[in-house]
Design a protein around this motif. Sequence first.
Motif, PDB file in Angstrom:
ATOM      1  N   ASP A  37      15.302   1.974  13.358  1.00 54.83           N
ATOM      2  CA  ASP A  37      14.109   1.114  13.264  1.00 54.83           C
ATOM      3  C   ASP A  37      14.849   0.235  14.933  1.00 54.83           C
ATOM      4  N   LEU A  38      13.569   0.115  15.166  1.00 54.08           N
ATOM      5  CA  LEU A  38      13.569  -0.560  17.018  1.00 54.08           C
ATOM      6  C   LEU A  38      13.170  -1.727  17.041  1.00 54.08           C
ATOM      7  N   GLY A  39      13.520  -2.472  15.705  1.00 50.04           N
ATOM      8  CA  GLY A  39      12.962  -3.899  15.849  1.00 50.04           C
ATOM      9  C   GLY A  39      11.927  -4.436  15.903  1.00 50.04           C
ATOM     10  N   GLY A  40      10.650  -3.866  15.929  1.00 48.62           N
ATOM     11  CA  GLY A  40       9.533  -4.602  16.406  1.00 48.62           C
ATOM     12  C   GLY A  40       8.401  -3.568  17.396  1.00 48.62           C
ATOM     13  N   GLN A  41      10.005  -2.726  17.936  1.00 51.73           N
ATOM     14  CA  GLN A  41       9.454  -2.344  19.918  1.00 51.73           C
ATOM     15  C   GLN A  41       9.150  -1.264  19.788  1.00 51.73           C
ATOM     16  N   PRO A  42       8.198  -1.190  20.570  1.00 47.02           N
ATOM     17  CA  PRO A  42       7.517   0.341  20.832  1.00 47.02           C
ATOM     18  C   PRO A  42       7.820   1.906  20.938  1.00 47.02           C
ATOM     19  N   ASP A  43       8.163   2.639  20.795  1.00 48.51           N
ATOM     20  CA  ASP A  43       8.643   3.793  21.212  1.00 48.51           C
ATOM     21  C   ASP A  43       8.508   3.649  22.695  1.00 48.51           C
ATOM     22  N   ARG A  44       9.368   4.181  23.574  1.00 45.72           N
ATOM     23  CA  ARG A  44       8.686   4.180  24.764  1.00 45.72           C
ATOM     24  C   ARG A  44      10.037   5.378  25.929  1.00 45.72           C
ATOM     25  N   ARG A  45       9.852   5.994  26.728  1.00 47.82           N
ATOM     26  CA  ARG A  45      10.846   6.204  27.622  1.00 47.82           C
ATOM     27  C   ARG A  45      11.661   4.865  28.426  1.00 47.82           C
TER      28      ARG A  45
ATOM     29  N   ARG B 187      13.544  10.602  35.809  1.00 52.04           N
ATOM     30  CA  ARG B 187      14.496  10.239  34.372  1.00 52.04           C
ATOM     31  C   ARG B 187      13.686  10.334  32.946  1.00 52.04           C
ATOM     32  N   PHE B 188      13.797  10.515  32.231  1.00 51.46           N
ATOM     33  CA  PHE B 188      12.837  10.499  31.096  1.00 51.46           C
ATOM     34  C   PHE B 188      13.976  10.441  29.507  1.00 51.46           C
ATOM     35  N   HIS B 189      14.833  10.435  30.197  1.00 48.43           N
ATOM     36  CA  HIS B 189      15.316   9.525  28.465  1.00 48.43           C
ATOM     37  C   HIS B 189      14.449   8.608  27.525  1.00 48.43           C
ATOM     38  N   SER B 190      14.109   8.646  26.541  1.00 51.73           N
ATOM     39  CA  SER B 190      13.550   7.843  25.395  1.00 51.73           C
ATOM     40  C   SER B 190      13.964   7.547  24.699  1.00 51.73           C
ATOM     41  N   LEU B 191      13.381   6.207  23.889  1.00 50.86           N
ATOM     42  CA  LEU B 191      14.113   6.120  22.207  1.00 50.86           C
ATOM     43  C   LEU B 191      12.783   5.779  21.492  1.00 50.86           C
ATOM     44  N   TYR B 192      12.745   6.893  20.656  1.00 53.77           N
ATOM     45  CA  TYR B 192      12.149   6.552  19.504  1.00 53.77           C
ATOM     46  C   TYR B 192      12.868   6.329  18.259  1.00 53.77           C
ATOM     47  N   GLU B 193      11.955   5.877  17.366  1.00 56.79           N
ATOM     48  CA  GLU B 193      12.766   5.848  16.141  1.00 56.79           C
ATOM     49  C   GLU B 193      12.713   7.395  15.467  1.00 56.79           C
ATOM     50  N   GLY B 194      14.270   7.470  14.480  1.00 58.82           N
ATOM     51  CA  GLY B 194      13.665   9.109  13.722  1.00 58.82           C
ATOM     52  C   GLY B 194      14.239  10.010  14.826  1.00 58.82           C
TER      53      GLY B 194
END
Length: 336
Positions: free
Chosen positions: A85-93, A99-106
């Motif tokens: 759960d990203l606390g309502g924040q969108p999936d993003r780079r 550099r393409f580290h990303s944070l995506y739910e799941g």
Amino acid sequence: MAIETGMLDGRFGMELVYFNQTTNDALLPVPPSPGDGFTRSQLRNLGTLKSWGLELTADARLVQSPSFTWDLTLSPTYLKQWADDLGGQPDRRLGSRRRFHSLYEGMWPGIWIAPIVDPNQPYILSGPIDEIRSRRDIAPNILKAADGTDSLAVIGRPQPNWTIDIRSAMQFGSFTFRNIFEAAGGFIVSNETDHLRNALGNGPLVATLEHTLNDPNASVEEKQRLVDEYGRKHNGVISNTVYPGDYLRWAELTVSWQLPDSFAESLAATSAQVSVGVKNLHVFSDYLSSPKNGWIDPGTRGIEAGTAGASYFTQNVDYLKVPAPRRLVFSLRAQF
């Protein structure tokens, strides 16, 4: 949850640990709103991270005799984790520029999601091979999405999802030989150093390519080989220089000698031991060989500096890093 067992009069033992963990209020980098007057993300307690894994430790005395014993310990681990759960924040780079580290739910925190080239035709030439004179006549063929933007693909995890430690101790009389090996896999390393050398035109590949393309005596086959090597590592696409980081490290070799009792007595000690060892002897990894040309040991976990959350989410960027040193160790131990 743990299971522990032993058998063969203590010559074999095993411990298996399973864990399932949920981290609430995880610190996540949150971009500021335009009206705040700030440009850098701030860490806030918003996220939920989940993980589960297995840790196994197996000890065995493989050989036991009056003059020789051999003990072996294996410690493999497996880890699976994801941002639940990203606390309502969108999936993003998370990264910037190359550099393409990303944070995506799941998905694994820091997962690399980046543009890729067409695997069937990774680069395009401006003309026939015998008319190519410069690396600028070679362009990456980036896959496109339906809306015309660069198509993104999951490249890999920035941290290993499995590791294993191997410890061996062989005793011959008063001498003991200890070896430690470490291995890890299931992750990627971004060779940004090699990427930049290709972009700036000051690496050996680019120099050889430019020379060969303008050499009237060079064969078409040699030109094609170099064009293909450069085209597959073209600096226009960072994923061209992102590679698996699996490795096996010979972490330590130590030889110990249990000194004679007479020597220990001269020190007013009950026993004494001298040891000579070498740490970080060698790293076996395809990443460190050509054509990947990695600089850092993949196990050193190079971190992108200057990014919120960099201590975890943005690891394994090989950017002008210094490899881990090899160390010689000498010790004299006495028990009084």
